[in-house]
Design a protein around this motif. Structure first.
Motif, short mmCIF file in Angstrom:
data_model
loop_
_atom_site.label_atom_id
_atom_site.label_comp_id
_atom_site.label_asym_id
_atom_site.label_seq_id
_atom_site.Cartn_x
_atom_site.Cartn_y
_atom_site.Cartn_z
N THR A 1 -14.30 76.12 -21.16
CA THR A 1 -12.88 76.53 -21.97
C THR A 1 -13.27 77.19 -23.28
OG1 THR A 1 -12.60 74.30 -22.94
CG2 THR A 1 -11.67 74.94 -20.62
N GLY A 2 -14.70 77.27 -23.80
CA GLY A 2 -14.62 77.62 -25.03
C GLY A 2 -15.98 76.86 -25.72
N ARG A 3 -15.90 77.15 -27.06
CA ARG A 3 -17.10 76.39 -27.98
C ARG A 3 -16.33 75.62 -29.10
NH1 ARG A 3 -22.64 77.46 -27.49
NH2 ARG A 3 -23.06 79.31 -26.11
N ASP A 4 -17.03 74.50 -29.45
CA ASP A 4 -16.47 73.85 -30.70
C ASP A 4 -17.22 74.37 -31.82
OD1 ASP A 4 -19.12 72.29 -31.07
OD2 ASP A 4 -18.16 70.51 -30.43
N GLY A 5 -16.88 73.63 -33.05
CA GLY A 5 -17.40 74.08 -34.48
C GLY A 5 -19.01 73.88 -34.41
N LYS A 6 -19.57 72.88 -33.59
CA LYS A 6 -20.98 72.85 -33.53
C LYS A 6 -21.83 73.50 -32.58
CE LYS A 6 -20.34 67.93 -35.34
NZ LYS A 6 -20.78 66.66 -34.98
N GLY A 7 -21.16 74.61 -31.86
CA GLY A 7 -21.64 75.17 -30.77
C GLY A 7 -21.84 74.91 -29.29
N ARG A 8 -21.21 73.34 -29.17
CA ARG A 8 -21.24 72.84 -28.15
C ARG A 8 -20.10 73.40 -27.16
NH1 ARG A 8 -20.10 66.75 -30.00
NH2 ARG A 8 -18.78 67.83 -31.16
N LEU A 9 -20.50 73.43 -25.83
CA LEU A 9 -19.41 73.84 -24.82
C LEU A 9 -18.50 72.90 -24.58
CD1 LEU A 9 -21.79 75.70 -22.09
CD2 LEU A 9 -20.81 76.78 -24.11
N LYS A 10 -17.07 73.53 -24.44
CA LYS A 10 -16.08 72.60 -24.28
C LYS A 10 -15.98 73.02 -22.60
CE LYS A 10 -13.30 73.06 -28.60
NZ LYS A 10 -11.97 73.70 -28.89
N VAL A 11 -16.05 71.83 -22.01
CA VAL A 11 -16.06 71.75 -20.61
C VAL A 11 -15.06 70.89 -19.94
CG1 VAL A 11 -17.42 71.33 -18.37
CG2 VAL A 11 -18.75 72.32 -20.42
N LEU A 12 -14.41 71.31 -18.99
CA LEU A 12 -13.20 70.60 -18.50
C LEU A 12 -13.52 70.33 -16.85
CD1 LEU A 12 -10.31 69.43 -18.68
CD2 LEU A 12 -9.33 71.84 -18.02
N LEU A 13 -13.59 68.96 -16.47
CA LEU A 13 -13.79 68.73 -15.11
C LEU A 13 -12.29 68.20 -14.70
CD1 LEU A 13 -16.90 66.29 -15.46
CD2 LEU A 13 -16.86 68.78 -15.38
N VAL A 14 -12.13 68.25 -13.21
CA VAL A 14 -11.09 67.42 -12.62
C VAL A 14 -11.59 66.89 -11.22
CG1 VAL A 14 -10.50 69.70 -11.13
CG2 VAL A 14 -8.78 68.36 -11.91
N SER A 15 -11.05 65.95 -10.93
CA SER A 15 -11.27 65.21 -9.75
C SER A 15 -9.98 65.81 -8.31
CB SER A 15 -11.29 63.57 -9.79
OG SER A 15 -9.97 63.27 -10.29
N ASP A 16 -10.82 65.79 -7.27
CA ASP A 16 -9.99 65.90 -6.00
C ASP A 16 -9.47 64.54 -5.56
OD1 ASP A 16 -8.91 66.52 -3.50
OD2 ASP A 16 -10.81 67.65 -3.11
N ASP A 17 -8.19 64.27 -5.50
CA ASP A 17 -7.70 62.78 -4.93
C ASP A 17 -7.56 62.62 -3.56
OD1 ASP A 17 -5.59 64.50 -4.64
OD2 ASP A 17 -4.14 62.86 -5.26
N ASN A 18 -7.79 64.03 -2.79
CA ASN A 18 -7.85 64.23 -1.23
C ASN A 18 -6.41 63.66 -0.76
OD1 ASN A 18 -10.20 65.16 -0.45
ND2 ASN A 18 -11.30 63.20 -1.21
N GLN A 19 -5.34 63.68 -1.59
CA GLN A 19 -3.93 63.11 -1.47
C GLN A 19 -4.14 61.79 -0.88
OE1 GLN A 19 -1.74 66.38 0.21
NE2 GLN A 19 -0.02 65.44 0.51
N ASN A 20 -4.88 61.07 -1.38
CA ASN A 20 -4.95 59.74 -1.07
C ASN A 20 -4.71 58.70 -2.11
OD1 ASN A 20 -6.28 57.18 -0.47
ND2 ASN A 20 -8.37 58.00 0.28
N PRO A 21 -3.86 57.69 -1.46
CA PRO A 21 -3.34 56.78 -2.82
C PRO A 21 -4.45 56.07 -3.46
CG PRO A 21 -2.69 56.12 -0.64
CD PRO A 21 -3.26 57.52 -0.64
N ALA A 22 -5.47 55.71 -3.01
CA ALA A 22 -6.67 54.91 -3.56
C ALA A 22 -7.39 55.94 -4.46
CB ALA A 22 -7.61 54.67 -2.43
#
Length: 345
Positions: free
Chosen positions: A310-331
């Motif tokens: 999604t971008g970089r921070d002030g120290k040059g690190r990458l801003k990375v966004l992850l997401v989990s797939d819940d498989n429409q499973n209540p667990a």
């Protein structure tokens, strides 16, 4: 993608409830030391705000891919053929767009790229395939796929183990898709990455590369290009009664062998794999108060499948966004993870 349990969602909440209440498990970064997953990766926070919610009658879950849209919003792809638009700050959905193949059937949609003209490139595990869609969901183009990557008996791939990751390299001239697991006849744990090169506005088949996971039990659910042309690669597996393994690596395609004409990858001399560098095991991240509904090495973990830069921070690190797939499973849980990643390793 893990095997699906097609159960109805339980404990569904309205979006109003999800956003009026404090999102369960949401935490903010305070001290970089306490948020370190490794010397290269820091976890800022996570959010369960969308877990077991609906938007306009559509279940918000099964998320397998993320991308930053041209207007700064997030595009989130569900593997049951829905493309969501999310507010980048609060994750609030503002659109749910159904996708389909040429015959009107649902996709097993796994990878997503927002191209420079705003169209969407979407991979599906079914054939596998990569299609280009307009912003309204109309199919504009279908990219060619090498015969060996097709699901058997047409090719040597296994059903539900094909195109998972999709990314556009810097400059916009090369598209790359990652297979999830090895082809029949290739060494277990050796995964092929397919590229396409843009010529006169259309993508043509390009080089193919080989990547080896840490163990044969791990697949590649996502890959994302970094600004310098290297690749962030997620490796992910699941063991019943134990939970998920999720690791983040940095891979370098430079000097790797084009394996498009190598029938079987068996560790033969002269075939150079993508060189990879470990960045973090997500199990080593701080829990930050996370809870899990099933056994996990770290309650923070779930079935992580999607990733975007999604971008970089002030120290040059990458801003990375992850997401989990819940498989429409209540667990399982739909969970977003906000990382900062140092790639100068």
């Amino acid at each position: 993608m893990t095997p699906r349990k097609r159960t109805r969602p339980v404990l569904s909440a309205t979006l109003a409830a999800a956003f009026c209440l404090a999102a369960p498990g949401t935490a903010d970064a305070n001290s970089p030391d306490t948020h370190a997953c490794s010397p290269a990766v820091t976890l800022d926070r996570f959010s369960d705000a969308l877990d077991k919610t609906t938007y306009d009658g559509t279940y918000v879950g099964n998320l397998s891919a993320l991308a930053v849209d041209r207007d700064g919003s997030l595009a989130a792809l569900g593997d049951r053929s829905t493309l969501f638009r999310l507010d980048a700050h609060g994750l609030r959905p503002t659109e749910a767009l159904p996708l389909a193949d040429e015959g009107g059937k649902e996709l097993d949609s796994e990878g997503l790229v927002v191209d420079r003209d705003g169209t969407r490139l979407v991979s599906s595990e079914t054939e596998p395939s990569v299609r280009r869609y307009s912003r309204t969901g109309k199919i504009l183009e279908r990219l060619p796929v090498p015969e060996n990557l097709r699901v058997a008996p047409a090719g040597r791939a296994t059903a539900n183990q094909t195109f998972e990751g999709l990314t556009l390299l810097p400059g916009g001239h090369t598209l790359l898709a990652s297979m999830e697991y090895a082809l029949a006849g290739d060494d277990s744990g050796t995964v092929r990455f397919q590229t396409w090169t843009r010529e006169h506005g259309r993508f043509r088949l390009g080089a193919q590369y080989a990547y080896r996971t840490d163990s044969p039990e791990l697949g590649v659910p996502e890959v994302q290009a970094t600004p310098d042309g290297r690749l962030l690669v997620l490796e992910r597996g699941f063991t019943a009664g134990v939970g998920n393994t999720v690791r983040l690596h940095l891979a370098d395609p430079r000097h790797a062998t084009d394996t498009s004409r190598v029938e079987h990858l068996t560790g033969q001399p002269g075939v150079r794999l993508l060189r990879k560098t470990p960045l973090a095991d997500i199990a080593d991240c701080p829990t930050l108060g996370a809870t899990a509904r099933q056994p996990q090495p770290n309650p923070l973990l779930d079935n992580i499948e999607g990733m975007t830069v999604t971008g970089r921070d002030g120290k040059g690190r990458l801003k990375v966004l992850l997401v989990s797939d819940d498989n429409q499973n209540p667990a399982q849980t739909t969970r977003f993870y906000y990382l900062r990643v140092r790639t100068s390793v």
